[in-house]
Scaffold this motif. Sequence first.
Motif, PDB file in Angstrom:
ATOM      1  N   GLY A  30     -38.026  -3.720  -7.049  1.00  0.00           N
ATOM      2  CA  GLY A  30     -38.922  -4.164  -8.116  1.00  0.00           C
ATOM      3  C   GLY A  30     -39.273  -5.635  -7.990  1.00  0.00           C
ATOM      4  O   GLY A  30     -40.434  -6.022  -8.168  1.00  0.00           O
ATOM      5  N   GLU A  31     -38.288  -6.474  -7.721  1.00  0.00           N
ATOM      6  CA  GLU A  31     -38.535  -7.912  -7.570  1.00  0.00           C
ATOM      7  C   GLU A  31     -39.468  -8.182  -6.393  1.00  0.00           C
ATOM      8  O   GLU A  31     -40.369  -9.030  -6.479  1.00  0.00           O
ATOM      9  CB  GLU A  31     -37.213  -8.652  -7.361  1.00  0.00           C
ATOM     10  N   LEU A  32     -39.284  -7.446  -5.296  1.00  0.00           N
ATOM     11  CA  LEU A  32     -40.116  -7.655  -4.112  1.00  0.00           C
ATOM     12  C   LEU A  32     -41.554  -7.234  -4.384  1.00  0.00           C
ATOM     13  O   LEU A  32     -42.497  -7.958  -4.034  1.00  0.00           O
ATOM     14  CB  LEU A  32     -39.539  -6.859  -2.934  1.00  0.00           C
ATOM     15  N   GLU A  33     -41.737  -6.070  -5.013  1.00  0.00           N
ATOM     16  CA  GLU A  33     -43.094  -5.604  -5.297  1.00  0.00           C
ATOM     17  C   GLU A  33     -43.809  -6.559  -6.244  1.00  0.00           C
ATOM     18  O   GLU A  33     -45.005  -6.837  -6.081  1.00  0.00           O
ATOM     19  CB  GLU A  33     -43.037  -4.194  -5.897  1.00  0.00           C
ATOM     20  N   GLU A  34     -43.094  -7.079  -7.242  1.00  0.00           N
ATOM     21  CA  GLU A  34     -43.696  -8.021  -8.180  1.00  0.00           C
ATOM     22  C   GLU A  34     -44.108  -9.311  -7.459  1.00  0.00           C
ATOM     23  O   GLU A  34     -45.185  -9.863  -7.703  1.00  0.00           O
ATOM     24  CB  GLU A  34     -42.695  -8.334  -9.295  1.00  0.00           C
ATOM     25  N   TRP A  35     -43.234  -9.799  -6.555  1.00  0.00           N
ATOM     26  CA  TRP A  35     -43.538 -11.041  -5.817  1.00  0.00           C
ATOM     27  C   TRP A  35     -44.743 -10.844  -4.899  1.00  0.00           C
ATOM     28  O   TRP A  35     -45.628 -11.707  -4.820  1.00  0.00           O
ATOM     29  CB  TRP A  35     -42.323 -11.469  -4.999  1.00  0.00           C
ATOM     30  N   LEU A  36     -44.818  -9.705  -4.201  1.00  0.00           N
ATOM     31  CA  LEU A  36     -45.937  -9.432  -3.303  1.00  0.00           C
ATOM     32  C   LEU A  36     -47.248  -9.366  -4.080  1.00  0.00           C
ATOM     33  O   LEU A  36     -48.283  -9.910  -3.652  1.00  0.00           O
ATOM     34  CB  LEU A  36     -45.708  -8.117  -2.550  1.00  0.00           C
ATOM     35  N   LEU A  74     -33.566  -9.398  -2.624  1.00  0.00           N
ATOM     36  CA  LEU A  74     -34.464  -8.980  -3.708  1.00  0.00           C
ATOM     37  C   LEU A  74     -34.387  -7.465  -3.875  1.00  0.00           C
ATOM     38  O   LEU A  74     -34.324  -6.716  -2.895  1.00  0.00           O
ATOM     39  CB  LEU A  74     -35.911  -9.367  -3.396  1.00  0.00           C
ATOM     40  N   SER A  75     -34.406  -7.026  -5.114  1.00  0.00           N
ATOM     41  CA  SER A  75     -34.492  -5.599  -5.387  1.00  0.00           C
ATOM     42  C   SER A  75     -35.908  -5.118  -5.086  1.00  0.00           C
ATOM     43  O   SER A  75     -36.826  -5.923  -4.911  1.00  0.00           O
ATOM     44  CB  SER A  75     -34.144  -5.332  -6.850  1.00  0.00           C
ATOM     45  N   VAL A 110     -35.634  -8.785   2.187  1.00  0.00           N
ATOM     46  CA  VAL A 110     -36.063 -10.116   1.764  1.00  0.00           C
ATOM     47  C   VAL A 110     -34.965 -10.719   0.899  1.00  0.00           C
ATOM     48  O   VAL A 110     -34.407 -10.045   0.020  1.00  0.00           O
ATOM     49  CB  VAL A 110     -37.392 -10.051   0.978  1.00  0.00           C
ATOM     50  N   PHE A 111     -34.655 -11.996   1.156  1.00  0.00           N
ATOM     51  CA  PHE A 111     -33.592 -12.678   0.417  1.00  0.00           C
ATOM     52  C   PHE A 111     -34.155 -13.936  -0.238  1.00  0.00           C
ATOM     53  O   PHE A 111     -35.044 -14.601   0.310  1.00  0.00           O
ATOM     54  CB  PHE A 111     -32.452 -13.081   1.366  1.00  0.00           C
ATOM     55  N   TRP A 112     -33.651 -14.243  -1.408  1.00  0.00           N
ATOM     56  CA  TRP A 112     -34.008 -15.497  -2.051  1.00  0.00           C
ATOM     57  C   TRP A 112     -33.411 -16.661  -1.255  1.00  0.00           C
ATOM     58  O   TRP A 112     -32.307 -16.572  -0.724  1.00  0.00           O
ATOM     59  CB  TRP A 112     -33.466 -15.544  -3.486  1.00  0.00           C
ATOM     60  N   THR A 113     -34.135 -17.765  -1.183  1.00  0.00           N
ATOM     61  CA  THR A 113     -33.621 -18.951  -0.507  1.00  0.00           C
ATOM     62  C   THR A 113     -32.489 -19.559  -1.324  1.00  0.00           C
ATOM     63  O   THR A 113     -32.574 -19.711  -2.528  1.00  0.00           O
ATOM     64  CB  THR A 113     -34.738 -20.000  -0.326  1.00  0.00           C
ATOM     65  N   LYS A 114     -31.407 -19.923  -0.618  1.00  0.00           N
ATOM     66  CA  LYS A 114     -30.259 -20.529  -1.292  1.00  0.00           C
ATOM     67  C   LYS A 114     -29.704 -21.642  -0.410  1.00  0.00           C
ATOM     68  O   LYS A 114     -28.715 -21.482   0.289  1.00  0.00           O
ATOM     69  CB  LYS A 114     -29.189 -19.475  -1.562  1.00  0.00           C
ATOM     70  N   GLY A 115     -30.367 -22.773  -0.410  1.00  0.00           N
ATOM     71  CA  GLY A 115     -29.940 -23.905   0.409  1.00  0.00           C
ATOM     72  C   GLY A 115     -29.944 -23.527   1.876  1.00  0.00           C
ATOM     73  O   GLY A 115     -30.879 -22.927   2.383  1.00  0.00           O
ATOM     74  N   LYS A 116     -28.855 -23.874   2.574  1.00  0.00           N
ATOM     75  CA  LYS A 116     -28.728 -23.537   3.983  1.00  0.00           C
ATOM     76  C   LYS A 116     -28.165 -22.133   4.188  1.00  0.00           C
ATOM     77  O   LYS A 116     -28.136 -21.623   5.303  1.00  0.00           O
ATOM     78  CB  LYS A 116     -27.830 -24.552   4.682  1.00  0.00           C
ATOM     79  N   GLU A 117     -27.716 -21.489   3.087  1.00  0.00           N
ATOM     80  CA  GLU A 117     -27.132 -20.163   3.193  1.00  0.00           C
ATOM     81  C   GLU A 117     -28.108 -19.129   2.657  1.00  0.00           C
ATOM     82  O   GLU A 117     -29.007 -19.427   1.865  1.00  0.00           O
ATOM     83  CB  GLU A 117     -25.823 -20.093   2.397  1.00  0.00           C
ATOM     84  N   ARG A 118     -27.923 -17.903   3.125  1.00  0.00           N
ATOM     85  CA  ARG A 118     -28.761 -16.810   2.657  1.00  0.00           C
ATOM     86  C   ARG A 118     -28.388 -16.452   1.225  1.00  0.00           C
ATOM     87  O   ARG A 118     -27.209 -16.309   0.890  1.00  0.00           O
ATOM     88  CB  ARG A 118     -28.582 -15.602   3.578  1.00  0.00           C
TER      89      ARG A 118
END
Length: 355
Positions: free
Chosen positions: A163-169, A160-161, A148-156
């Motif tokens: 920990g970041e992914l589990e927290e977001w889910l 997410l680490s 999973v990647f954070w959105t960054k305009g038109k580029e990837r």
Amino acid sequence: MNTSPFIYLRGLRHVSHSVFAVNEGQKFYFDPQFGRRMAYSSGQQVKRAIMEGLNMPFAAITFNWEIDKKENKANQKEPHSPCDPTYADQLLGGYMKAGANIMAVKRRSPLSISAMRPLHPLLGGIASPTENITFDRTQHTGNHKVKVFWTKGKERGDELSTGELEEWLESNQRSLPNRAFIMDQTRASGLFVYDMAIDLRTLFSVSTNKFEPELYPEIEAKLRDNGWKEGKNAFGNCLICPKEKREEIIPALAKAIINWRISTNQSRTYDPMATVAIVISDNANQVAYAIRGDLREDTERAQAVPVIDTTAKADFFVTPLAASYIVGATGNADALEKAENKLIQLMSAFKYESN
């Protein structure tokens, strides 16, 4: 005896909820008279299937790439064929090689093949509504990765680490299964027909014309060393494939023409696309009359019926499957074997050396 330099063939197949190609879904064209989308398999795809059905070695193709150091990209250039008729796929399928600082050579295939398309716009087409398919690995979750990647305009953006992914889910009450959906896919069904013309004049001969060359000098020398003889056909001087090589290719070609199958769709669905009937003649119009779809006039709504018209001046090879789709049709279990033998007879009887 057939004295025509052409063999014309029409084949009728039944397609059942199948796919001719998986690239961007089922290919189709629009019929303006009946206002319907018509699924089809291109003549190039049919020819490729026939070449594969020969079960003979393919010539090696050179795939050329160009690396752009500045852009850090690899760009594909024109593939190069060896243009060597000692290989059956080159002799029968044709070839072309051209480019900067390259002598251009071209051989037209002696096999002219139409697209496989519905026998009549009302007798075959694209299934409606569309379907959605999935790429699913949810039964083996531990063997696969989810990135999973954070959105960054038109580029990837950054990944997410864990920990970041589990927290977001957890905070969004979401799950990300190992599954991908492919939307709005279509399939083809019905009675489909294809046509073929075999030009016996060029089937086993290669032109030695230097103004529109079919051969590189080194390939011409190779053919002569391999026993190809000087001859003359309707187009001028040529080299003729040796008799023993023709006797090897003819049965394989006849078998491939009758029994070819589309293999590029098999990962998505399997359909034998069984042959209903084959018609062979030296007259292109006769094969068109022989298998056709006729409009019915006794109904309020436009309808069509498939017809195998045995009054046409042609040889008919009808399989038992015909009784399932054509009223009054009867077939024989050995019909396709007889069709192979008819093609072998016609191709073997032609006087290649004397033209």
